[in-house]
Structures are given as structure tokens and as C-alpha cells.
Design an enzyme around this catalytic site. Structure first.
Site, mmCIF file in Angstrom:
data_model
loop_
_atom_site.group_PDB
_atom_site.id
_atom_site.type_symbol
_atom_site.label_atom_id
_atom_site.label_comp_id
_atom_site.label_asym_id
_atom_site.label_seq_id
_atom_site.Cartn_x
_atom_site.Cartn_y
_atom_site.Cartn_z
ATOM 1 N N ASP A 82 -4.380 -40.159 0.477
ATOM 2 C CA ASP A 82 -4.122 -39.392 -0.742
ATOM 3 C C ASP A 82 -4.750 -38.036 -0.472
ATOM 4 O OD1 ASP A 82 -4.498 -38.064 -3.231
ATOM 5 O OD2 ASP A 82 -4.178 -39.968 -4.266
ATOM 6 N N HIS A 83 -3.923 -37.012 -0.313
ATOM 7 C CA HIS A 83 -4.476 -35.745 0.186
ATOM 8 C C HIS A 83 -5.482 -35.122 -0.785
ATOM 9 C CE1 HIS A 83 -1.319 -33.893 -2.317
ATOM 10 N NE2 HIS A 83 -1.988 -32.766 -2.232
ATOM 11 N N HIS B 44 -3.201 -39.307 -7.394
ATOM 12 C CA HIS B 44 -4.149 -38.190 -7.463
ATOM 13 C C HIS B 44 -5.055 -38.249 -8.705
ATOM 14 C CE1 HIS B 44 -1.556 -36.988 -4.329
ATOM 15 N NE2 HIS B 44 -0.670 -36.340 -5.042
HETATM 16 C C1 BG6 Z 1 2.300 -34.443 -4.389
HETATM 17 C C2 BG6 Z 1 3.366 -34.596 -5.443
HETATM 18 O O1 BG6 Z 1 1.746 -35.672 -4.054
HETATM 19 O O2 BG6 Z 1 1.278 -33.582 -4.875
HETATM 20 C C3 BG6 Z 1 3.927 -33.250 -5.835
HETATM 21 O O3 BG6 Z 1 4.405 -35.419 -4.929
HETATM 22 C C4 BG6 Z 1 2.822 -32.303 -6.243
HETATM 23 O O4 BG6 Z 1 4.879 -33.377 -6.886
HETATM 24 C C5 BG6 Z 1 1.716 -32.275 -5.193
HETATM 25 O O5 BG6 Z 1 3.384 -31.014 -6.411
HETATM 26 C C6 BG6 Z 1 0.522 -31.497 -5.681
HETATM 27 O O6 BG6 Z 1 -0.389 -31.319 -4.615
HETATM 28 P P1 BG6 Z 1 -1.356 -30.072 -4.593
HETATM 29 O O7 BG6 Z 1 -2.246 -30.318 -3.437
HETATM 30 O O8 BG6 Z 1 -0.477 -28.857 -4.440
HETATM 31 O O9 BG6 Z 1 -2.056 -30.062 -5.908
#
Ligand code: BG6
Length: 486
Positions: free
Chosen positions: A177-178, A240
Site C-alpha cells: 500500500d504505497h 489507504h
Molecule cells: C490509488 C487510487 O491507490 O491512490 C487512486 O487508485 C488515487 O484513485 C491514488 O488517485 C492516490 O494516491 P496519492 O499517492 O496520489 O495520494
């Protein structure tokens, strides 16, 4: 020990925009282990050199590292290889296995299989890796990284876990989960567990409620087909938002290592009060931005939520009675991810000319995850001059003012963790299943035909009007400020 990263879905967006630029940056900073090879696998017929040339262009665009340094790129590119193949063909996996053995000269290597394909290919890839003996650890460690979405509900997540466990041991599986790779998210652990001053107030005695918001300005764009089946709950909440909730609410682990950290995170999910379908309707608000129905790939009468707000209760000693509000949406007023710890009012109002009720905002700690990373503490101060006039003021910490240089992209520390085998920041099988158990009832309720039509909101708003009314009915207000730090 040499490392080989095998990327399935080599010609996809994730590979060119995130994975390869992250690996390139790691190499430039000297963090990538020496002798790390990247092997791409996908259907597009390409030679090694053709893939290198295409990655050179995309890496220059997405590395956030200024103009590509030619000498570094040449060193990096020499370790990039491409193996064309079809996920459905056992023969192509046999050829992949041969190529990997040849590249590793039959010796020992830590191998990482990265699933960067569309999710319907995860299980076939895992099965093929198993049948070709590619998961066996006879010549070094074998690890697998699974991207989100990890299933689409509890049943499919369980199914995927079962398929993974048929081939890999849980300790070999890295569910990514990034959000957990973001510096400012990891800093929540530092804030809470490397300091003593926050712990005494980090509980139901001092905290009234917590708001976790991931607001995005972007719309669904080219991802309408996927998004319309996922919606904000599957796209953002199950992963997230719940990750942010876990690091905010967890107890201190006994050690900073994978098992201890993950045990504490899972305990938070276990303490979240289960809701039945009738309760779920009152515990959330859904919305859809105007114009969503015209996006390519979206069903004409779609009721998919592009905005959601839910209230979760954590039934444990620390958090009993402190609601956690989770909120996320596309096409919102600005891009900001923030965790707002809303403190209680003081026990007595001394400065309101005899009035007993509070008219001031309570203290707040705003943890800004992005785009301007930092922390702000809001508190009242006497305005100089006569009388006790008060004003809300703040103390703030900003990463960009405090530290020089760019913040690493979320994928950089996470890829490094996979290479070194540290799973602390990756979800365990029980963690993803628990997350789905929490989100599934909302998905079911929100897609039920008994629901009234979804509330619309204008692009650039903070969600539908009903979201503000819902908060007001609970005696609270959303903290709707575009990044408090700049
Ligand atoms: C992704 C979602 O996991 O996370 C996207 O699929 C979203 O819809 C994105 O835009 C948001 O990531 P970050 O790092 O830009 O907040």
C-alpha cells in the site's frame, strides 16, 4: 547476494511511472544493492534495448530528479532485461525460468516477483510461478509483491490469500500500500513513539474525535471503467484510509519489526465496532461529482460513489467514544491528505464574559501527509492589548523548511524493504481480510437498490451538502482547509 526483480505487467503504467523511476532513484542515491537486475515480463514483443529505450524516456519524465544523468542511466540500464511472454502460456513461464537462471548464472539470488498487472492476472501468475518451481527457495529467497486492489471484497481477498498460500509462505508475500511508503505517514510512528509529549493526550480523555481526509482534485479521467466498479470505498477506504487510521490509533509495538507492528495494527481493526446493514446507512455519506456520468467507461445511470465519509468507532480502552471520521473524494476543492486530531474543550470556560458555552474552536493537531508535508498545532493565544481577547494561533513543522532535498517517492523505501525482506510496512493476510470485513457492509449498503439516489456535488466542493449536515447533526464540523502548510 545478487537481486532480481521480475516485473509482471512490464509495459504498464505503474512500471514506467512509479517502479522503474523509484529503482533508478535508489540506484542514484547508492541505496540499491549492487547487482540488482530488473526483468520485465509482458506480452508486448520488445527486445532488451527497446524496453530500455522506452524506460529511459519515461524515467526522465517521472523520476522527479531533474535531467537524466547519462552516465548513471547507462549503469542502471545495463541491468534491465525484457522477456516477452503470455501469462496464460506455461511455456512462456518455462522460458522465463530459463532466462532468470541464465542471468543469475545458476547461482544464488534474492528474487522478487512484482505483480503490476491488472488484478485478474494475479492468481494465474501465482499458479504458474508455483508450477514452474519459481517460488522454491533452493537458490536464495523468493518474494512476491502484490499491488492493490487485493480482492474486491472479503470473499475474493480470502480466495487470493488461499491462492498465494498454496505457492508462497506468508513471510514471502508483500502486499503493498504505497501510503505506508510516504515519509509523512511513517513520521506518524515517529511522532507518537519517539516522543513522550503526545502519548498522555493521545486518548479518549483529551481527544474528541479524529478526521482523516484524502481529498483529490483530479477526476477519474481515463480510469472510468475500473473506477465505476470500484468506487471510493474500494479504491481508497479499504486500503489507504484504513492504513492511516491504523497508524494513528495503534498501540506502541514492543519492537519496531514486522510481526510486532502488524500485530498492533490488526488489533485496531479487530476493535472497530461491526455494524449491521441498518446501522451502516447512518454511519456514512456518499456523493458523486456532477459530470461523473459523462466520463468514458462509466455506466449512464451509475450510482458509484466518488465521495465517501464514514464514521467508525474503536471499542478499546484508548478510543472508546472517540469517533474516527474517514473521508475521501475525487474532484474536490484541492489535493490534501490530512489527519486532524480534534481535542476536547477545556473543562471550564473562563474567557467568555460569563457565558458557559464555548464559542471557540478546540485545539487541533493537523498532520499533513501531502502535498506540503508537516504538522501544525492549533491553540489559543491572548491578543495583545486590553482584556482577554483570544485568537487561534499555531506552531508548525514543515518538512521542506526543516530538511533539504526532495522527499523520496513512496515506492522507494517500500521497494528497498522488499529487497531487504522487511515486511513491517506491508499488509499481512489477516490485515487485508479484516479491512474488507469493515468496508464490505458499506459497499453492500451503498449499492443496495433501497438506497435513495446518490447526492451530487459540484467539482471543487468538499463533497455533497449532506456531508456537512451529517457532521453538524453530530455537533462537529469538518476541518476543510486546503493544505494548512505550504
Ligand atoms: C490509488 C487510487 O491507490 O491512490 C487512486 O487508485 C488515487 O484513485 C491514488 O488517485 C492516490 O494516491 P496519492 O499517492 O496520489 O495520494
Amino acid at each position: 547476494m545478487p537481486h532480481t526483480i521480475v516485473i509482471f505487467g512490464a509495459s504498464g503504467d505503474l512500471t514506467s511511472r512509479k517502479l522503474v523511476p523509484a529503482l533508478y532513484n535508489l540506484m542514484r542515491s547508492g541505496s540499491l544493492p549492487a547487482e540488482t537486475r530488473i526483468v520485465g515480463f509482458s506480452r508486448t514483443p520488445l527486445s532488451d534495448d527497446e524496453w530500455r529505450a522506452s524506460l529511459r524516456e519515461t524515467t526522465a519524465k517521472h523520476c522527479g530528479c531533474g535531467p537524466l544523468d547519462e552516465a548513471s542511466w547507462q549503469v542502471f540500464a545495463a541491468n534491465i532485461f525484457y522477456q516477452p511472454g503470455d501469462i496464460g502460456r506455461a511455456e512462456d513461464f518455462r522460458l522465463l525460468a530459463e532466462r532468470l537462471t541464465a542471468l543469475e548464472r545458476g547461482g544464488e539470488a534474492t528474487r522478487v516477483y512484482y505483480l503490476a498487472t491488472a488484478p485478474q492476472f494475479y492468481e494465474p501468475i501465482v499458479a504458474a510461478l508455483g508450477s514452474q518451481g519459481l517460488a522454491a527457495e533452493t537458490h536464495g529467497s523468493r518474494r512476491i509483491v502484490v499491488e492493490k486492489p487485493f480482492g474486491t471484497d472479503l470473499a475474493t481477498a480470502r480466495g487470493l490469500n488461499t491462492s498465494l498460500h498454496a505457492v508462497f509462505h506468508e513471510s514471502q508475500v508483500f502486499r503493498i500500500d504505497h501510503y505506508l511508503g510516504k515519509e509523512s505517514v511513517q513520521n506518524i510512528l515517529a511522532l507518537r513513539f519517539a516522543n513522550t509529549i503526545f502519548e498522555p493526550v493521545w486518548n479518549r480523555r483529551y481527544i474528541d474525535h479524529v478526521q482523516i481526509t484524502v481529498a483529490e482534485e483530479v477526476k477519474v479521467g481515463r480510469r472510468g471503467g475500473y473506477y465505476d466498479t470500484a468506487g471510493v470505498l474500494r479504491d481508497m477506504f479499504q486500503n489507504h484510509l484504513l492504513q492511516l487510521l491504523m497508524v494513528t490509533a495503534m498501540e506502541a509495538p514492543v519492537r519496531f519489526e514486522a510481526t510486532a507492528v502488524r500485530n498492533e495494527k490488526v488489533k485496531v481493526l479487530e476493535a472497530i465496532r461491526p455494524l449491521d446493514l441498518s446501522e451502516v446507512a447512518a454511519a456514512g455519506i456518499r456523493g458523486q461529482y456532477r459530470g461523473y456520468l459523462e466520463e468514458p467507461g462509466v455506466q449512464p445511470a451509475s450510482q458509484t460513489a466518488t465521495f465517501g465519509a464514514v464514521r467508525l468507532e474503536i471499542d478499546n480502552w484508548r478510543w472508546q467514544g472517540v469517533p474516527f471520521y474517514l473521508r475521501s473524494g475525487k474532484a474536490m476543492s484541492c489535493r490534501t491528505t490530512q489527519i486532524v486530531i480534534g481535542f476536547r474543550q477545556p473543562p471550564l470556560e473562563l474567557f467568555a464574559d460569563g457565558r458557559r458555552t464555548f464559542h471557540r474552536e478546540a485545539n487541533r493537531l493537523v498532520i499533513q501527509i501531502q502535498p506540503a508535508e508537516g504538522i501544525q498545532l492549533h491553540f489559543h493565544t491572548k491578543v495583545p492589548g486590553e482584556g482577554m481577547r483570544l485568537r487561534l494561533t499555531d506552531l508548525e513543522f514543515s518538512y521542506s523548511r526543516e530538511f533539504e532535498g526532495r522527499l523520496p517517492e513512496a515506492y522507494e523505501p517500500l521497494l528497498l524493504d522488499v529487497l531487504t525482506g522487511d515486511a513491517s510496512l506491508f499488509a499481512r493476510s489477516d490485515e487485508v481480510e479484516k479491512s474488507w470485513e469493515i468496508i464490505d457492509p458499506f459497499v453492500r449498503a451503498w449499492s443496495s437498490v433501497d438506497m435513495p439516489p446518490i447526492d451530487a456535488y459540484e467539482t471543487g466542493d468538499w463533497g455533497p451538502l449532506s456531508s456537512f449536515e451529517w457532521m453538524a447533526a453530530q455537533g462537529r464540523t469538518w476541518f476543510d482547509l486546503c493544505p494548512v502548510l505550504t
